[in-house]
Design an enzyme around this catalytic site. Structure first.
Site, PDB file in Angstrom:
ATOM      1  N   ASP A 251      -0.879  -0.400   6.009  1.00  0.00           N
ATOM      2  CA  ASP A 251      -0.927   0.291   7.453  1.00  0.00           C
ATOM      3  C   ASP A 251      -2.342   0.257   7.932  1.00  0.00           C
ATOM      4  O   ASP A 251      -2.555   0.444   9.088  1.00  0.00           O
ATOM      5  CB  ASP A 251      -0.521   1.851   7.211  1.00  0.00           C
ATOM      6  CG  ASP A 251      -1.719   2.597   6.793  1.00  0.00           C
ATOM      7  OD1 ASP A 251      -2.308   1.785   5.674  1.00  0.00           O
ATOM      8  OD2 ASP A 251      -1.786   3.688   6.640  1.00  0.00           O
TER       9      ASP A 251
ATOM     10  N   ASP B 228       0.944  -1.202  -0.112  1.00  0.00           N
ATOM     11  CA  ASP B 228      -0.221   0.002  -0.163  1.00  0.00           C
ATOM     12  C   ASP B 228       0.776   1.128   0.119  1.00  0.00           C
ATOM     13  O   ASP B 228       1.996   1.214   0.361  1.00  0.00           O
ATOM     14  CB  ASP B 228      -0.902  -0.179   1.349  1.00  0.00           C
ATOM     15  CG  ASP B 228      -1.593   1.230   1.565  1.00  0.00           C
ATOM     16  OD1 ASP B 228      -2.105   1.933   1.035  1.00  0.00           O
ATOM     17  OD2 ASP B 228      -0.979   1.789   2.844  1.00  0.00           O
TER      18      ASP B 228
ATOM     19  N   ASP C 170      -7.072  -0.713   4.111  1.00  0.00           N
ATOM     20  CA  ASP C 170      -6.736  -2.078   3.327  1.00  0.00           C
ATOM     21  C   ASP C 170      -6.663  -3.208   4.121  1.00  0.00           C
ATOM     22  O   ASP C 170      -6.022  -4.422   4.051  1.00  0.00           O
ATOM     23  CB  ASP C 170      -5.185  -1.578   2.813  1.00  0.00           C
ATOM     24  CG  ASP C 170      -4.185  -1.487   3.756  1.00  0.00           C
ATOM     25  OD1 ASP C 170      -4.353  -1.503   5.004  1.00  0.00           O
ATOM     26  OD2 ASP C 170      -3.239  -0.598   3.297  1.00  0.00           O
TER      27      ASP C 170
END
Ligand code: ADP
Ligand code: MG
Length: 352
Positions: free
Chosen positions: A239, A41, A243
């Site tokens: 993090d 990410d 996600d």
């Protein structure tokens, strides 16, 4: 022999923790060894995730102060890092902000609210398209910010585009070394982000990542992870802001430790200190642990295979050799000592 697997896992897990890698299960430690693709990410993982507002480009005759105060009033209700950047700037420059009502956030797109009876919308290009607000006249400004690796957002008041704001999110100093290390090991790296394509490409370019999927919604990150699985075992590093589903969908999910609680729940491994530079150490340690387990099994098994017949007396007729029960007990204990000793070697496994 019963000790062979658990002791290695235990010592490997402990060593990992010393290196700032929290492994949540023995299975996770095992799975890490054959990661072939790492999907990462962007916001909050490769970058600090604490952007600051750097540019304000007003597009019509609305005063700049008004744009910022209206935008900040709306964003005060949002948890998004972009929102926090806008609010921080406004709070530094203005005493009081107007009140926002009817706040509505559209995940991965933007946010809307009523501020002093005026409709305010802030978000990505696709958010404006979704609202039917024309952006063509500001596209060049928007793209130029993206090319500088900044994240631009559009601001519309009462359905009319009135400004482009840009926030800059510094890349973590540990990101590039981590990516380089993975690539040098032949591991493929892909970046998945909801941020706009220009910004994503600019960041990917700096970091040397050549596979980029940008402007994807959080749920599409899951599809992307599934697609990458065709190329091998996929680890996803995130993090946790937006996600968590991708963390859960990957073969192995690694959360960078400043992540939200939900990310920590859905991840298999937590990289402490919010950094991903230990990811390669985690993979290496997993490989070492698995090798250690095989050594244990091989020797413990071999040893038993060798000594059992002797204990049973096969050498007695021809050589007169027989294991006394006392020696046999000692030999049994020695096999456990060997396994423990070998597993403990993992305590000194190097970080790199
Ligand atoms: P990322 O994958 O980078 O963490 P997100 O899915 O959280 O991205 O957001 C994607 C995009 O949606 C942002 O880059 C931004 O353009 C827009 N966006 C989402 N929420 C907001 C908000 N509160 N204010 C402004 N823009 C937003
Ligand atoms: Mg993120």
């Amino acid at each position: 022999m019963g000790l062979a697997v658990p002791t290695s896992i235990l010592v490997g897990t402990e060593r990992a923790a010393q290196l700032g890698i929290l492994v949540r299960s023995g299975e996770a430690l095992q799975k890490l060894q054959d990661v072939q693709v790492v999907a990462v990410d962007k916001t909050g993982t490769l970058t600090e995730g604490h952007p600051s507002l750097t540019d304000i480009q007003v597009l019509n005759d609305i005063p700049q102060d008004k744009v910022i105060r209206m935008a900040a009033a709306l964003e005060r209700q949002s948890e998004h890092p972009i929102a926090k950047a806008i609010v921080a700037y406004a709070e530094e420059n203005f005493h009081e902000l107007p009140k926002a009502t009817s706040f509505l956030t559209t995940t991965g797109m933007g946010a809307s609210a009523l501020v002093e009876d005026e409709q305010v919308d802030i978000g990505a290009e696709r958010f404006m398209a979704h609202l039917g607000i024309e952006t063509a006249q500001a596209k060049d400004i928007f793209d130029a910010f993206g090319a500088e690796a900044k994240t631009p957002v559009y601001v519309a008041i009462d359905g009319e585009l009135c400004a482009v704001l840009a926030v800059a999110d510094p890349i973590k100093p540990t990101a590039k070394p981590a990516i380089d290390a993975l690539k040098s090991r032949g591991i493929k790296v892909a970046m998945l982000t909801g941020d706009n394509t220009k910004t994503a490409n600019a960041v990917a370019h700096v970091l040397g990542i050549d596979t980029v999927k940008a402007e994807i919604l959080p749920k599409d990150k899951v599809d992307e992870v599934e697609r990458l699985k065709a190329k091998g075992n996929v680890a996803f590093i995130g993090d946790g802001i937006n996600d968590a589903p991708a963390l859960a969908a990957a073969d192995i999910g690694l959360a960078v430790g400043t992540g939200t609680d939900v990310a920590i729940e859905t991840s298999d491994v937590i990289l402490l200190h919010g950094q991903m530079d230990t990811v390669l150490s985690a993979i290496r340690l997993s490989r070492k642990t698995m090798r250690n387990i095989w050594q244990n099994l091989f020797w413990a098994f071999g040893y038993n295979v060798l000594l059992l017949p002797i204990a049973a007396g096969v050498l007695l007729p021809s050589f007169g050799i027989m294991l006394s029960p006392m020696l046999a007990a000692g030999a049994m204990a020695f096999s456990s000592v060997f396994v423990l000793g070998n597993a403990l070697r993992l305590r000194w496994a190097a970080a790199s």
